[in-house]
Design an enzyme around this catalytic site. Sequence first.
Site, PDB file in Angstrom:
ATOM      1  N   TYR A   1      -3.662 -52.557 -75.661  1.00 32.43           N
ATOM      2  CA  TYR A   1      -4.216 -52.910 -76.980  1.00 32.43           C
ATOM      3  C   TYR A   1      -4.097 -51.824 -78.044  1.00 32.43           C
ATOM      4  CZ  TYR A   1      -6.557 -55.471 -73.217  1.00 32.43           C
ATOM      5  OH  TYR A   1      -6.823 -56.144 -72.059  1.00 32.43           O
ATOM      6  N   HIS A   2      -2.980 -51.104 -78.063  1.00 29.66           N
ATOM      7  CA  HIS A   2      -2.831 -50.025 -79.038  1.00 29.66           C
ATOM      8  C   HIS A   2      -1.496 -50.107 -79.791  1.00 29.66           C
ATOM      9  CE1 HIS A   2      -5.560 -47.609 -76.054  1.00 29.66           C
ATOM     10  NE2 HIS A   2      -6.274 -48.409 -76.831  1.00 29.66           N
TER      11      HIS A   2
END
Length: 552
Positions: free
Chosen positions: A473-474
């Site tokens: 999630y980056h």
Amino acid sequence: MAASDIATVDYLIVGGGSAGCVLAARLSEDPDVQVALLEAGPPDTSILIHCPAGLALLAKNGQANWGFQTEPQPGLNGRRGYQPRGKVLGGSSSVNAMIYARGHRADYDGWAAEGNAGWGWDDVLPYFRRSEHNERGADAFHGTGGPLNVMDLRSPHRFGGVFVEAGKQAGYPENRDFNGAQQEGVGLYQVTHKDGERYSAAKAYLAPNRGRANLQVVTGAHASRVVFEGRRAVGVEYEQGGQRRQMRARREVILSAGALLSPQLLMLSGVGPAAELQAHGIPVLHDLPGVGRNLHDHVDVVQVVDAPTVTELFGLSFSGLVNAVKGILEWRRSRTGLLTTNFAEAGGFIRSSPAEAIPDLQLHFVIGKLVDHGRKTVFGHGYSCHVCLLRPKSRGSVGLKSADPLAAPRIDPNFLADPDDVQRLVRGFKAMRNILAQPALAGHRGRELAASAGARTDAEIEAFVRNHADTIYHPVGTCRMGTGPLDVVDAQLRVHGLEGLRVVDASIMPTIVGGNTNAPVIMIGEKAADLVRAAARAGREPVHVPREAVAA
């Protein structure tokens, strides 16, 4: 739409996520300017947002989440990856695992070395400190009195400490502050909590300032394009409640929609690779080929361990249900107990080989069995551990699927395209498995799930990685900061070749930081607010002279 129906402000911010909330709060500190913030999602009123453990249900029900998918990934054997992003005030800081990590100082020094003046570690550390109220107190690395509350977990689960002990048994040093003098080691994470609740960017920066007469926050407002007069951004068109609306900006339009949506909005507005815009029938205002390029992310793989007798861990069982009911009652009564967890309570930063100068892998230890981002129901009790690659070499892109502003962008992270990424993850998986095999954890007689248990050789582990890896999630980098022909913004975060337009979010990172990205994006928002105010104090609009590489 009549001109009299169009609201006008000084600064118009698109995206109420981490950077957008910072900008809205900081720019509206000046009572003489009008600031508006447009957020496509709803207000952050759900109890699942404010209760830290609610993130488990947010993952399952898709609430407050764009829920994007990638294009099929050759490096993942053709699978589509899941791309959850916050669609709510606070953005992803309202739905994430609340870990406060800044990355390594070398990451920022690397940005500066590429020609981005003012972005080295010594330049950005004051902004990290300014943003922070660390309950441990102030020191050379940490601040107090800032909007963002950072603290140790209020009711840490004992298994976080068990993982740390296992890491020490495997030969890694214990680290009590991943954001201090040294990053390497294993330990418990600090979190963005306050008084037993999530402390998102919306809660930290927006909530205390919503009463300001000069700050307007508009939710349910899906931006469809930036409005230009010539080469100057003068407003934003958006859809709200089925109606098309517009808002104007006297000074600046600032895009803070994130690494997936900021480049999409630029392209919908005619700014981006000319061939792609033309393919979708979008008139080309400014051929800027780097828009949407350089997408990269922390690719990650999880080992899951079944530990049926350890019923104190999160899990679906009669004992787990009893624990959950007790936890709900305790959290409602005193904001303590089981539901104050962020699940990924412990972890570490390690090197995949002794030849690495700094950590190139990150671990997240989860006090439950995590399968498919928590979206799959798994019965029984156990624990999980992630290993993610901190500085992947693979690069992908964000593009358009259509000219429809309500359509999802085309997301292609190109995961594991570079062989070096695969090799590091294989080494990382073996290092993680070694930690989980140490006596501190092995004594609980857990059993690795079959999906990974049979992977023993490097080739078998690689096959497991390709069958199960995905984002942690980056996503970053799609409006890259720099001076090269594929860079989108300069060191002031102004879009090359245009006027009155900046991008302020994770998309501007030239290279991803070695850690979770929420704290760095808040830092970027803090620094950008100073850049915007400096331009205003200079008595000029932020006009940016195009580079030679940008077409006139």
